[in-house]
Design an enzyme around this catalytic site. Structure first.
Site, PDB file in Angstrom:
ATOM      1  N   ALA A  62      34.216  46.750  33.002  1.00 33.65           N
ATOM      2  CA  ALA A  62      33.126  45.798  33.183  1.00 33.65           C
ATOM      3  C   ALA A  62      33.199  45.304  34.624  1.00 33.65           C
ATOM      4  O   ALA A  62      34.270  45.323  35.250  1.00 33.65           O
ATOM      5  CB  ALA A  62      33.301  44.640  32.210  1.00 33.65           C
ATOM      6  N   GLY A 107      36.176  48.408  29.999  1.00 35.74           N
ATOM      7  CA  GLY A 107      34.914  48.792  29.379  1.00 35.74           C
ATOM      8  C   GLY A 107      34.665  50.298  29.411  1.00 35.74           C
ATOM      9  O   GLY A 107      33.910  50.826  28.592  1.00 35.74           O
ATOM     10  N   GLU A 110      36.597  51.633  26.582  1.00 36.55           N
ATOM     11  CA  GLU A 110      35.885  51.159  25.387  1.00 36.55           C
ATOM     12  C   GLU A 110      34.603  51.963  25.142  1.00 36.55           C
ATOM     13  O   GLU A 110      34.264  52.260  24.000  1.00 36.55           O
ATOM     14  CB  GLU A 110      35.587  49.659  25.526  1.00 36.55           C
ATOM     15  CG  GLU A 110      36.877  48.837  25.469  1.00 36.55           C
ATOM     16  CD  GLU A 110      36.701  47.382  25.876  1.00 36.55           C
ATOM     17  OE1 GLU A 110      37.201  46.507  25.184  1.00 36.55           O
ATOM     18  OE2 GLU A 110      36.055  47.112  26.914  1.00 36.55           O
ATOM     19  N   GLU A 130      42.739  44.329  30.867  1.00 33.87           N
ATOM     20  CA  GLU A 130      42.163  42.977  30.810  1.00 33.87           C
ATOM     21  C   GLU A 130      43.181  41.848  30.889  1.00 33.87           C
ATOM     22  O   GLU A 130      42.945  40.848  31.555  1.00 33.87           O
ATOM     23  CB  GLU A 130      41.310  42.800  29.542  1.00 33.87           C
ATOM     24  CG  GLU A 130      40.002  43.581  29.566  1.00 33.87           C
ATOM     25  CD  GLU A 130      40.133  45.006  29.050  1.00 33.87           C
ATOM     26  OE1 GLU A 130      41.263  45.479  28.839  1.00 33.87           O
ATOM     27  OE2 GLU A 130      39.086  45.640  28.857  1.00 33.87           O
TER      28      GLU A 130
HETATM   29  N1  COA Z   1      34.278  45.781  38.765  1.00 38.41           N
HETATM   30  C1  COA Z   1      33.677  45.637  39.945  1.00 38.41           C
HETATM   31  N2  COA Z   1      33.908  46.476  40.988  1.00 38.41           N
HETATM   32  C2  COA Z   1      34.794  47.467  40.785  1.00 38.41           C
HETATM   33  C3  COA Z   1      35.447  47.668  39.560  1.00 38.41           C
HETATM   34  C4  COA Z   1      35.154  46.759  38.516  1.00 38.41           C
HETATM   35  N3  COA Z   1      35.706  46.886  37.308  1.00 38.41           N
HETATM   36  N4  COA Z   1      36.275  48.729  39.681  1.00 38.41           N
HETATM   37  C5  COA Z   1      36.111  49.190  40.937  1.00 38.41           C
HETATM   38  N5  COA Z   1      35.224  48.438  41.612  1.00 38.41           N
HETATM   39  C6  COA Z   1      34.796  48.593  42.993  1.00 38.41           C
HETATM   40  C7  COA Z   1      35.854  48.080  43.947  1.00 38.41           C
HETATM   41  O1  COA Z   1      35.782  46.680  44.068  1.00 38.41           O
HETATM   42  C8  COA Z   1      35.478  48.784  45.226  1.00 38.41           C
HETATM   43  O2  COA Z   1      34.377  48.139  45.805  1.00 38.41           O
HETATM   44  P1  COA Z   1      34.344  47.834  47.405  1.00 38.41           P
HETATM   45  O3  COA Z   1      34.331  49.200  48.017  1.00 38.41           O
HETATM   46  O4  COA Z   1      33.072  47.066  47.574  1.00 38.41           O
HETATM   47  O5  COA Z   1      35.590  47.073  47.709  1.00 38.41           O
HETATM   48  C9  COA Z   1      34.985  50.144  44.726  1.00 38.41           C
HETATM   49  O6  COA Z   1      34.684  49.954  43.347  1.00 38.41           O
HETATM   50  C10 COA Z   1      36.034  51.221  44.845  1.00 38.41           C
HETATM   51  O7  COA Z   1      37.215  50.778  44.190  1.00 38.41           O
HETATM   52  P2  COA Z   1      38.649  50.684  44.911  1.00 38.41           P
HETATM   53  O8  COA Z   1      39.418  49.597  44.218  1.00 38.41           O
HETATM   54  O9  COA Z   1      38.503  50.593  46.371  1.00 38.41           O
HETATM   55  O10 COA Z   1      39.257  52.124  44.533  1.00 38.41           O
HETATM   56  P3  COA Z   1      40.798  52.488  44.368  1.00 38.41           P
HETATM   57  O11 COA Z   1      40.841  53.970  44.262  1.00 38.41           O
HETATM   58  O12 COA Z   1      41.613  51.838  45.401  1.00 38.41           O
HETATM   59  O13 COA Z   1      41.218  51.868  42.954  1.00 38.41           O
HETATM   60  C11 COA Z   1      40.955  51.319  40.643  1.00 38.41           C
HETATM   61  C12 COA Z   1      40.628  52.323  41.768  1.00 38.41           C
HETATM   62  C13 COA Z   1      40.169  51.778  39.408  1.00 38.41           C
HETATM   63  C14 COA Z   1      42.459  51.362  40.327  1.00 38.41           C
HETATM   64  C15 COA Z   1      40.529  49.901  41.047  1.00 38.41           C
HETATM   65  O14 COA Z   1      39.184  49.963  41.506  1.00 38.41           O
HETATM   66  C16 COA Z   1      40.588  48.886  39.967  1.00 38.41           C
HETATM   67  O15 COA Z   1      41.683  48.431  39.641  1.00 38.41           O
HETATM   68  N6  COA Z   1      39.440  48.495  39.383  1.00 38.41           N
HETATM   69  C17 COA Z   1      39.353  47.508  38.343  1.00 38.41           C
HETATM   70  C18 COA Z   1      39.774  48.107  37.028  1.00 38.41           C
HETATM   71  C19 COA Z   1      39.771  47.052  35.943  1.00 38.41           C
HETATM   72  O16 COA Z   1      40.578  46.144  35.925  1.00 38.41           O
HETATM   73  N7  COA Z   1      38.847  47.219  34.999  1.00 38.41           N
HETATM   74  C20 COA Z   1      38.751  46.358  33.829  1.00 38.41           C
HETATM   75  C21 COA Z   1      37.862  45.217  34.054  1.00 38.41           C
HETATM   76  S1  COA Z   1      37.904  44.117  32.664  1.00 38.41           S
END
Ligand code: COA
Length: 257
Positions: A62, A107, A110, A130
């Site tokens: 999400a 999400g 999910e 989460e």
């Molecule tokens: N919500 C909003 N934006 C998200 C996102 C999320 N769940 N997951 C990734 N993004 C965005 C990042 O903020 C980034 O945006 P930016 O370029 O404007 O900074 C872009 O997507 C690329 O992600 P980035 O974090 O730079 O890639 P990465 O390869 O370094 O890491 C992840 C990948 C998936 C490990 C990391 O993005 C992450 O931890 N995301 C959140 C995952 C999460 O906790 N999801 C559950 C939410 S309840």
């Protein structure tokens, strides 16, 4: 549009298309997902739906940017909207395959779990992060993950917020197949086409009986199955296929009626 939709023969491919945010689910993406799934359900030429993501993620969760400032009332409504859409996908009459091409976190995991079958590319990653963000899973994770992998493994994954790779997801039964990344879509399409060649009334009745049976005691579930089984005997497909079998011939295709 945050979701692209394409139909190839009897298979609809729905691609979540917000790669700049790793396909994170905000309200707009959820709405587009809902519309595309409804389109697949309504199109009588579509027999199977494949859901995948564009770029290096299936769905990275999400949208944390959208969730950050929500209050409890707004969070409830956000979760209800998503849960409604995921339940609609799960409850579609047609089979839905998740082709998990990359991150399937929160999400995203999910959404994959609301699909009937999950195939992962080798680079796919799964997890429910989460509790590391101060919240519980909100789009079905606490309910579907234990039903799929058992409560001990589900609790371990949810409490630790650990991310697992595709091989581990296969080992615990979260996905049914892992393939090379560049073979993911062809494998999903091959499976979808194989399903599409069978009798669709029987496929849909099977799905319905499995889904209902997973939520009730076995005797009630067996009654659902008996109902599904007997209903098939009122179809031309059953008569055509069994007549062909008895005549030692092969049915070229089902009429799906
Ligand atoms: N919500 C909003 N934006 C998200 C996102 C999320 N769940 N997951 C990734 N993004 C965005 C990042 O903020 C980034 O945006 P930016 O370029 O404007 O900074 C872009 O997507 C690329 O992600 P980035 O974090 O730079 O890639 P990465 O390869 O370094 O890491 C992840 C990948 C998936 C490990 C990391 O993005 C992450 O931890 N995301 C959140 C995952 C999460 O906790 N999801 C559950 C939410 S309840």
């Amino acid at each position: 549009m945050n979701v692209s939709y394409e139909v190839k023969e009897h298979v609809a491919v729905l691609t979540i298309n917000r790669p700049e945010a790793l396909n994170a689910l905000n309200t707009a993406v959820l709405q587009d997902l809902s519309l595309a799934a409804a389109q697949a359900e309504a199109d009588s030429d579509v027999y199977v739906l494949v859901i995948t993501g564009s770029g290096r993620a299936f769905v990275a969760g999400a949208d944390i940017v959208q969730m950050k400032d929500l209050n409890a009332v707004e969070a409830k409504s956000f979760a209800e909207v998503a849960n409604n859409i995921f339940s609609k996908i799960e409850g579609m009459s047609k089979p839905v395959i998740a082709a998990v091409n990359g991150y399937a976190l929160g999400g995203g995991c999910e959404l994959a779990m609301a699909c009937d079958i999950r195939i992962a590319g080798a680079k796919a990653k799964f997890g429910q992060p989460e509790v590391g963000l101060g919240i519980t899973p909100g789009f079905g994770g606490t309910q579907r993950l234990p039903r799929i992998v058992g409560s001990s493994k589900a609790k371990e994954l949810i409490f630790t917020a650990e991310t697992i790779n595709a091989e581990e997801a296969l080992r615990i039964g979260l996905v049914s197949k892992v393939v090379a990344d560049d073979e993911l879509m062809s494998t999903a399409m091959e499976m979808a086409n194989k399903i599409a060649k069978n009798a669709q009334i029987a496929v849909r009745q099977s799905k319905d009986a499995i889904n209902k049976g997973m939520q009730c005691d076995i005797n009630t579930g067996l009654a659902y199955e008996t109902q599904a089984f007997s209903l098939c005997f009122s179809t031309e497909d059953q008569k055509d296929a069994m007549t062909a079998y008895v005549n030692k011939s092969k049915l070229s295709e089902f009429k799906n009626r």
